[in-house]
Design an enzyme around this catalytic site. Structure first.
Site, PDB file in Angstrom:
ATOM      1  N   TRP A  56       0.743  -0.858  -0.230  1.00  8.03           N
ATOM      2  CA  TRP A  56      -0.182   0.171  -0.279  1.00  8.03           C
ATOM      3  C   TRP A  56       1.049   1.579   0.038  1.00  8.03           C
ATOM      4  O   TRP A  56       0.228   2.523  -0.485  1.00  8.03           O
ATOM      5  CB  TRP A  56      -1.030  -0.260   1.181  1.00  8.03           C
ATOM      6  CG  TRP A  56      -0.548   0.099   2.342  1.00  8.03           C
ATOM      7  CD1 TRP A  56       0.528  -0.390   2.919  1.00  8.03           C
ATOM      8  CD2 TRP A  56      -0.921   0.841   4.132  1.00  8.03           C
ATOM      9  NE1 TRP A  56       0.930  -0.140   3.841  1.00  8.03           N
ATOM     10  CE2 TRP A  56       0.157   0.954   4.926  1.00  8.03           C
ATOM     11  CE3 TRP A  56      -2.027   1.685   3.662  1.00  8.03           C
ATOM     12  CZ2 TRP A  56       0.056   2.103   5.682  1.00  8.03           C
ATOM     13  CZ3 TRP A  56      -1.844   2.748   4.290  1.00  8.03           C
ATOM     14  CH2 TRP A  56      -0.942   2.734   6.131  1.00  8.03           C
ATOM     15  N   ASP A  57       1.969   1.312   0.276  1.00  9.91           N
ATOM     16  CA  ASP A  57       3.202   1.844   0.178  1.00  9.91           C
ATOM     17  C   ASP A  57       2.612   3.211  -0.952  1.00  9.91           C
ATOM     18  O   ASP A  57       3.451   4.575  -1.004  1.00  9.91           O
ATOM     19  CB  ASP A  57       4.582   1.173   0.343  1.00  9.91           C
ATOM     20  CG  ASP A  57       4.598   0.675   1.452  1.00  9.91           C
ATOM     21  OD1 ASP A  57       4.066  -0.172   1.901  1.00  9.91           O
ATOM     22  OD2 ASP A  57       5.954   1.131   2.239  1.00  9.91           O
ATOM     23  N   GLU A  79      -0.379  -2.079  12.690  1.00 12.19           N
ATOM     24  CA  GLU A  79       0.419  -3.669  12.618  1.00 12.19           C
ATOM     25  C   GLU A  79       0.968  -4.226  14.133  1.00 12.19           C
ATOM     26  O   GLU A  79       1.564  -5.317  14.097  1.00 12.19           O
ATOM     27  CB  GLU A  79       1.764  -4.002  11.622  1.00 12.19           C
ATOM     28  CG  GLU A  79       1.002  -3.374   9.637  1.00 12.19           C
ATOM     29  CD  GLU A  79       2.077  -4.292   9.323  1.00 12.19           C
ATOM     30  OE1 GLU A  79       3.374  -4.802   9.522  1.00 12.19           O
ATOM     31  OE2 GLU A  79       1.809  -3.718   7.657  1.00 12.19           O
TER      32      GLU A  79
END
Length: 515
Positions: free
Chosen positions: A355-356, A497
């Site tokens: 997703w970076d 996370e």
């Protein structure tokens, strides 16, 4: 607590220079990563020419994924090493951990993309000489790596130079290539080929060394050596005290996955790449470096001029450092590939896309270079089959984008197991690939921002709306109706996370609702 060692020097910030002011074999990885070079097609970790224990030598070509075996996931294979040189001065191998090193300095010039290194070295035998190294990965010619070394001894010496193409490289032990063909053309140009074991991608390397002194080019006859997975040339040269010897090594790298390689046979690629290598080798290092620097100015610094007013000069350096790495790691030449989480600077994250891209990288290009942004969006659209595959495998509808992406149709490529738990000694399960799901909405966030900023309605009509609808369908099928009569998203990992198996993570819920 002991002070953390660092040799980074920011005194050249005004000149866009990031420097290393001394050599420490315990800190090799720092500059290998931050001074890495590339052009989006390939990335070269900034290892030194001479070899050291603990170094990590990496050359990656974007989009050339391979799977070592069924127990591992797809990753970018570490291609042959074309940088390494063994240099011997009167029999003593150039090694900064031996003898004495004075005036050591290594610099990355962000403006030009060139790495330079200089040192006065005295061998254990007492012979002193000045070494200067230069290196580029051309931004103008995507397949070119060029090196230049100048050597000035203080006494009469015999210099032995041994260098070539080393295909014995691995990804921390995993060998991704079958042995290839080794050739020597015209007694000078080395060619080496290798093929990925599972994906069947052919790599073609061509390299040659030329020598110069104050009178011009100095013809030298080398001695060829061939070992398993490598080819080298060895040159023995006499250099008088105070005289400067310059030698250049210019390498080309191509693969059968290149867009212009479609439909071209293996033999034809060998001929074509050899011819191109001959052309750039005749140009020489200075012309190639000047051409590449002009491309950096034209495509980056003049295209996205940014001025920072600050009492701290490193503020501007930091911003330009970020811009430099964005162009080094982004495959602007090919919409079949995307950006790896570590770019092309090392093996971590295996070259996979996260997703970076949408949250941290795509916005820069959306606002400054929409053509590059569009290619990154086209990759996501082309990878819809993989997203459908993941959703179906999890018994959902629509498109669920993988946490980690590689090949367009791979689906999920996150490793199942990570490092061992320090308490139990058992491998730790990587839950991100299973239940970190906000990426599906993040992809749409990047898409919508791109189309809103650029007004590219045609892309929305051709691809964007389909991607948006398929992800929306996924979220509807993913939700669970609770006893409170509301819809919930259960059992996820949030973007930080830190917590696994969370119900109604705020970021995930908000992004899913927006999607």
């Amino acid at each position: 607590m002991a002070e953390k060692k660092t040799l980074m020097d920011y005194s050249g910030a005004r000149d866009w220079v990031l420097a290393e002011s001394g050599f420490d074999p315990e800190l090799l990885g720092k500059c290998e990563a931050v001074m890495c070079q590339g052009n989006g097609y390939m990335g070269l970790r900034c290892a030194t020419e001479e070899r050291y224990l603990g170094e990590q030598r990496n050359l990656f070509v974007a989009g050339t994924f391979n799977k070592f075996d069924e127990n591992e996931v797809t990753e970018l294979p570490n291609a042959a090493d074309v940088l390494a040189m063994t240099l011997r001065v009167n029999g003593a191998r150039f090694d900064l951990t031996q003898g004495a090193a004075d005036g050591y300095r290594r610099e990355l010039n962000l403006r030009t993309g060139e790495v330079t290194r200089s040192v006065r070295w005295t061998s254990p035998k007492g012979d002193a000489a000045k070494f200067e190294f230069r290196r580029i990965v051309s931004l103008e010619r995507l397949h070119v790596i060029a090196q230049q070394v100048t050597f000035t001894p203080e006494t009469d010496v015999t210099l032995v130079v041994e260098t070539g193409i080393n295909g014995q490289m691995t990804n921390t032990g995993s060998q991704h290539f079958s042995e290839g063909e080794k050739r020597l053309y015209d007694g000078r140009v080395m060619q080496y080929t290798q093929t990925t074991t599972q994906s069947g991608i052919d790599f073609f390397f061509n390299t040659a060394v030329r020598f110069f002194d104050e009178t011009g080019e100095r013809p030298e006859k080398g001695f060829i050596t061939m070992e398993r997975r490598r080819i080298d040339m060895r040159y023995t040269l006499y250099v008088p005290a105070g005289k400067t010897l310059c030698f250049e090594k210019i390498t080309t790298v191509h693969t059968s996955r290149d867009l212009d390689a479609a439909g071209i046979s293996f033999k034809e690629m060998q001929k074509r790449t050899l011819a191109e290598a001959g052309q750039v080798q005749q140009m020489g290092y200075a012309a190639l470096a000047e051409e590449s620097a002009a491309a950096w100015a034209r495509r980056v610094w003049d295209n996205v001029p940014v001025n920072v007013e600050s009492s701290c000069e490193t503020d501007a350096l930091a911003l330009r450092f970020a811009q430099y790495h964005l162009y080094v790691m982004t495959p602007a030449h090919d919409n079949r590939m995307n950006v790896g989480a570590k770019g092309l600077s090392g093996e971590a994250y295996k070259g996979h896309t996260f997703w970076d891209t949408e949250m941290f990288i795509l916005p820069y290009f959306t606002f400054t270079d929409p053509a590059i942004a569009k290619k990154l969006e086209e990759y996501r659209y082309q990878s819809l089959p993989g997203a459908h595959k993941k959703a179906k495998g999890n018994h959902y509808k629509g498109a669920q984008f993988p946490w980690e992406s590689a090949w367009l149709d791979d689906g999920e490529v996150t490793p199942v197991w990570g490092a061992a738990d320090i308490i139990t000694g058992l491998p730790t399960k990587i839950w991100s690939g299973f239940i970190e799901e906000h990426i599906t909405a993040d992809v749409v966030y990047g898409l919508w921002q791109y189309c809103t900023v650029t007004g590219d309605r045609k892309f929305m009509d051709d691809a964007g709306y389909e991607l948006m609808m398929d992800t929306a369908i996924y979220w509807v099928s993913r939700m669970t109706e609770g006893a409170d009569g509301k819809l919930h998203i259960l059992d996820v990992v949030g973007p930080d996370e830190y917590k696994e198996h969370v119900d109604d993570n705020a970021f995930t819920n908000y992004m899913a609702h927006w999607n």
